[in-house]
Design a protein around this motif. Structure first.
Motif, PDB file in Angstrom:
ATOM      1  N   PRO A   1      14.976   9.048 -10.406  1.00 66.63           N
ATOM      2  CA  PRO A   1      15.384  10.438 -10.124  1.00 66.63           C
ATOM      3  C   PRO A   1      14.204  11.403  -9.965  1.00 66.63           C
ATOM      4  O   PRO A   1      14.404  12.624  -9.936  1.00 66.63           O
ATOM      5  N   TYR A   2      12.983  10.865  -9.862  1.00 64.27           N
ATOM      6  CA  TYR A   2      11.791  11.711  -9.981  1.00 64.27           C
ATOM      7  C   TYR A   2      11.285  12.220  -8.626  1.00 64.27           C
ATOM      8  O   TYR A   2      11.459  11.557  -7.608  1.00 64.27           O
TER       9      TYR A   2
ATOM     10  N   HIS B   1       1.949   2.278 -12.076  1.00 67.65           N
ATOM     11  CA  HIS B   1       1.186   3.516 -11.911  1.00 67.65           C
ATOM     12  C   HIS B   1      -0.266   3.130 -11.705  1.00 67.65           C
ATOM     13  O   HIS B   1      -0.906   2.601 -12.610  1.00 67.65           O
ATOM     14  N   LEU B   2      -0.766   3.385 -10.504  1.00 70.07           N
ATOM     15  CA  LEU B   2      -2.074   2.846 -10.121  1.00 70.07           C
ATOM     16  C   LEU B   2      -3.069   3.933  -9.766  1.00 70.07           C
ATOM     17  O   LEU B   2      -2.698   4.964  -9.168  1.00 70.07           O
ATOM     18  N   ASN B   3      -4.331   3.629 -10.059  1.00 71.57           N
ATOM     19  CA  ASN B   3      -5.408   4.398  -9.480  1.00 71.57           C
ATOM     20  C   ASN B   3      -5.242   4.259  -7.955  1.00 71.57           C
ATOM     21  O   ASN B   3      -5.178   3.145  -7.440  1.00 71.57           O
ATOM     22  N   TYR B   4      -5.169   5.388  -7.251  1.00 62.74           N
ATOM     23  CA  TYR B   4      -4.816   5.321  -5.819  1.00 62.74           C
ATOM     24  C   TYR B   4      -5.832   4.521  -5.003  1.00 62.74           C
ATOM     25  O   TYR B   4      -5.515   3.993  -3.938  1.00 62.74           O
ATOM     26  N   ARG B   5      -7.068   4.412  -5.547  1.00 58.74           N
ATOM     27  CA  ARG B   5      -8.108   3.688  -4.805  1.00 58.74           C
ATOM     28  C   ARG B   5      -7.806   2.196  -4.688  1.00 58.74           C
ATOM     29  O   ARG B   5      -8.386   1.498  -3.876  1.00 58.74           O
TER      30      ARG B   5
ATOM     31  N   ALA C   1       8.324  -4.619  -2.299  1.00 59.46           N
ATOM     32  CA  ALA C   1       9.176  -5.797  -2.087  1.00 59.46           C
ATOM     33  C   ALA C   1       9.591  -6.413  -3.426  1.00 59.46           C
ATOM     34  O   ALA C   1      10.641  -7.050  -3.531  1.00 59.46           O
ATOM     35  N   ALA C   2       8.756  -6.202  -4.440  1.00 59.98           N
ATOM     36  CA  ALA C   2       9.086  -6.719  -5.781  1.00 59.98           C
ATOM     37  C   ALA C   2      10.029  -5.763  -6.523  1.00 59.98           C
ATOM     38  O   ALA C   2      10.368  -5.995  -7.688  1.00 59.98           O
ATOM     39  N   GLY C   3      10.428  -4.668  -5.861  1.00 56.56           N
ATOM     40  CA  GLY C   3      11.417  -3.753  -6.455  1.00 56.56           C
ATOM     41  C   GLY C   3      10.803  -2.682  -7.333  1.00 56.56           C
ATOM     42  O   GLY C   3      11.520  -2.010  -8.083  1.00 56.56           O
ATOM     43  N   LEU C   4       9.478  -2.505  -7.236  1.00 61.84           N
ATOM     44  CA  LEU C   4       8.825  -1.494  -8.083  1.00 61.84           C
ATOM     45  C   LEU C   4       8.653  -0.174  -7.349  1.00 61.84           C
ATOM     46  O   LEU C   4       8.397  -0.152  -6.139  1.00 61.84           O
ATOM     47  N   ARG C   5       8.783   0.923  -8.078  1.00 59.89           N
ATOM     48  CA  ARG C   5       8.362   2.230  -7.576  1.00 59.89           C
ATOM     49  C   ARG C   5       6.866   2.331  -7.829  1.00 59.89           C
ATOM     50  O   ARG C   5       6.335   1.714  -8.771  1.00 59.89           O
ATOM     51  N   ILE C   6       6.202   3.167  -7.036  1.00 58.84           N
ATOM     52  CA  ILE C   6       4.745   3.299  -7.175  1.00 58.84           C
ATOM     53  C   ILE C   6       4.369   4.760  -7.407  1.00 58.84           C
ATOM     54  O   ILE C   6       4.724   5.633  -6.607  1.00 58.84           O
ATOM     55  N   LEU C   7       3.663   5.001  -8.517  1.00 61.90           N
ATOM     56  CA  LEU C   7       3.078   6.322  -8.778  1.00 61.90           C
ATOM     57  C   LEU C   7       1.568   6.143  -8.721  1.00 61.90           C
ATOM     58  O   LEU C   7       1.043   5.163  -9.251  1.00 61.90           O
ATOM     59  N   VAL C   8       0.880   7.058  -8.049  1.00 59.08           N
ATOM     60  CA  VAL C   8      -0.581   6.962  -7.980  1.00 59.08           C
ATOM     61  C   VAL C   8      -1.232   8.178  -8.623  1.00 59.08           C
ATOM     62  O   VAL C   8      -0.703   9.287  -8.568  1.00 59.08           O
ATOM     63  N   TYR C   9      -2.388   7.952  -9.228  1.00 56.51           N
ATOM     64  CA  TYR C   9      -3.158   9.033  -9.841  1.00 56.51           C
ATOM     65  C   TYR C   9      -4.609   8.859  -9.406  1.00 56.51           C
ATOM     66  O   TYR C   9      -4.978   7.752  -8.993  1.00 56.51           O
ATOM     67  N   THR C  10      -5.434   9.814  -9.567  1.00 59.31           N
ATOM     68  CA  THR C  10      -5.144  11.227  -9.553  1.00 59.31           C
ATOM     69  C   THR C  10      -5.585  11.694  -8.180  1.00 59.31           C
ATOM     70  O   THR C  10      -6.796  11.703  -7.920  1.00 59.31           O
ATOM     71  N   VAL C  11      -4.642  12.025  -7.329  1.00 57.88           N
ATOM     72  CA  VAL C  11      -4.922  12.278  -5.919  1.00 57.88           C
ATOM     73  C   VAL C  11      -5.090  13.777  -5.715  1.00 57.88           C
ATOM     74  O   VAL C  11      -4.136  14.546  -5.908  1.00 57.88           O
ATOM     75  N   ASN C  12      -6.302  14.172  -5.342  1.00 58.94           N
ATOM     76  CA  ASN C  12      -6.582  15.605  -5.254  1.00 58.94           C
ATOM     77  C   ASN C  12      -6.894  16.076  -3.837  1.00 58.94           C
ATOM     78  O   ASN C  12      -7.217  17.246  -3.630  1.00 58.94           O
ATOM     79  N   GLN C  13      -6.818  15.170  -2.875  1.00 55.76           N
ATOM     80  CA  GLN C  13      -7.044  15.555  -1.482  1.00 55.76           C
ATOM     81  C   GLN C  13      -5.734  15.436  -0.711  1.00 55.76           C
ATOM     82  O   GLN C  13      -5.094  14.371  -0.730  1.00 55.76           O
TER      83      GLN C  13
ATOM     84  N   VAL D   1       2.952   8.211   3.314  1.00 53.90           N
ATOM     85  CA  VAL D   1       3.350   7.502   4.539  1.00 53.90           C
ATOM     86  C   VAL D   1       3.385   5.987   4.280  1.00 53.90           C
ATOM     87  O   VAL D   1       4.272   5.287   4.770  1.00 53.90           O
ATOM     88  N   TRP D   2       2.464   5.503   3.478  1.00 57.86           N
ATOM     89  CA  TRP D   2       2.457   4.065   3.149  1.00 57.86           C
ATOM     90  C   TRP D   2       3.698   3.654   2.349  1.00 57.86           C
ATOM     91  O   TRP D   2       4.004   2.479   2.246  1.00 57.86           O
ATOM     92  N   GLY D   3       4.339   4.646   1.696  1.00 60.17           N
ATOM     93  CA  GLY D   3       5.537   4.319   0.923  1.00 60.17           C
ATOM     94  C   GLY D   3       5.417   4.537  -0.576  1.00 60.17           C
ATOM     95  O   GLY D   3       6.323   4.175  -1.337  1.00 60.17           O
ATOM     96  N   VAL D   4       4.292   5.146  -0.987  1.00 67.23           N
ATOM     97  CA  VAL D   4       4.135   5.488  -2.410  1.00 67.23           C
ATOM     98  C   VAL D   4       5.234   6.491  -2.809  1.00 67.23           C
ATOM     99  O   VAL D   4       5.596   7.358  -2.025  1.00 67.23           O
ATOM    100  N   ASP D   5       5.766   6.342  -4.001  1.00 68.10           N
ATOM    101  CA  ASP D   5       6.895   7.185  -4.420  1.00 68.10           C
ATOM    102  C   ASP D   5       6.469   8.490  -5.068  1.00 68.10           C
ATOM    103  O   ASP D   5       7.184   9.486  -4.980  1.00 68.10           O
ATOM    104  N   ALA D   6       5.347   8.482  -5.773  1.00 69.60           N
ATOM    105  CA  ALA D   6       4.941   9.707  -6.478  1.00 69.60           C
ATOM    106  C   ALA D   6       3.422   9.814  -6.556  1.00 69.60           C
ATOM    107  O   ALA D   6       2.716   8.828  -6.750  1.00 69.60           O
TER     108      ALA D   6
END
Ligand code: G3P
Ligand code: MG
Length: 246
Positions: free
Chosen positions: A6-7, A190-194, A206-218, A227-232
């Protein structure tokens, strides 16, 4: 089938990014002022098992105290200035308890990503305490998303309150990601976006996981990741990467 998610797409890092002293109630207010609907913050235990917000193991960087925070009782921690290091405007801001944070989030209508950040050696205890407290503090509201770099803390959270959503944090790519997230029954990673490539995004999704990336400042980078499909996107730039970014 994917688990509920729901995020929103943008999450304010440590409450107010770099615009307020991290992990304080003032930071949450600043995040809300910019219209954010979800914040991330770091939670750990005091010596007497109160859950409060602090990123580092030690007090030195973000307060006028020093030494390992988890070795002090709440009565001592609550007196420290956690805003003066940031600017005079925030002097006398305190480290908040998780209960105060829950109340403030609910007042602002904000969702929460509680990063369980245990003092070294207190991983299991912290994961369990945070999960139990989160269940009762957010009762009837959108579930807070629990995350941690500590597998032990997530295991404790899973055992204590299996129904609360969990995300595994990784700062380095781990080939065992699937076994780990599956054992912890994670909704997200939850991944380092790099660490991400379009191929890895596709594989994780494809494994059914949502993806949150940190810490994206640009902004450009944030847009590309979405666009790649990251969720948060978890960001410090709560001003330029705002809630309407998408
Ligand atoms: O939860 C995302 C991010 O906060 C993880 O890194 O060091 O900022 O807590 P850190
Ligand atoms: Mg964090």
């Amino acid at each position: 089938m994917n688990k509920p998610w729901p995020y929103p797409a943008i999450v304010a890092h440590r409450g107010g990014g770099k615009l307020a002293p991290e992990n304080t109630l003032a930071a949450i207010d600043v995040g809300a002022r910019y219209g954010h609907t979800m914040i991330e913050f770091d939670a750990k235990l005091s010596q007497d098992e109160q859950i409060f917000l602090l990123h580092d193991d030690t007090l030195d960087r973000t307060s006028n105290g020093w030494g390992v925070a988890g070795e002090l009782p709440w009565e001592k921690l609550r007196q420290l200035d956690a805003g003066g290091w940031f600017s005079r405007e925030f002097q006398e801001e305190r480290m908040p308890l998780l209960s105060q944070v829950a109340e403030r989030c609910l007042q602002h209508g904000m969702m929460a990503n509680i990063e369980i950040k245990p003092t070294t050696g207190l991983e299991y205890q912290t994961g369990k305490a945070v999960a139990l407290a989160a269940r009762s503090l957010w009762q009837g509201q959108t579930d807070p998303l629990l995350s941690s770099f500590s597998v032990e803390a997530l295991e404790a959270a899973q055992r204590a309150v299996p129904e609360l959503p969990r995300g595994l944090l990784l700062d380095e790519w781990d080939e065992n990601w699937q076994a780990m997230t599956s054992a912890l029954d994670c909704v997200s990673i939850h991944l380092n976006y790099r660490l991400l490539t379009p191929e890895r995004v596709a594989m994780l999704k494809a494994a059914g996981l949502r993806i949150l990336v940190y810490t994206v400042n640009q902004s450009d980078r944030a847009r590309e990741l979405l666009v790649w499909g990251v969720d948060a996107i978890c960001t410090d730039r709560i001003d330029t990467i705002g809630p309407d970014f998408t």
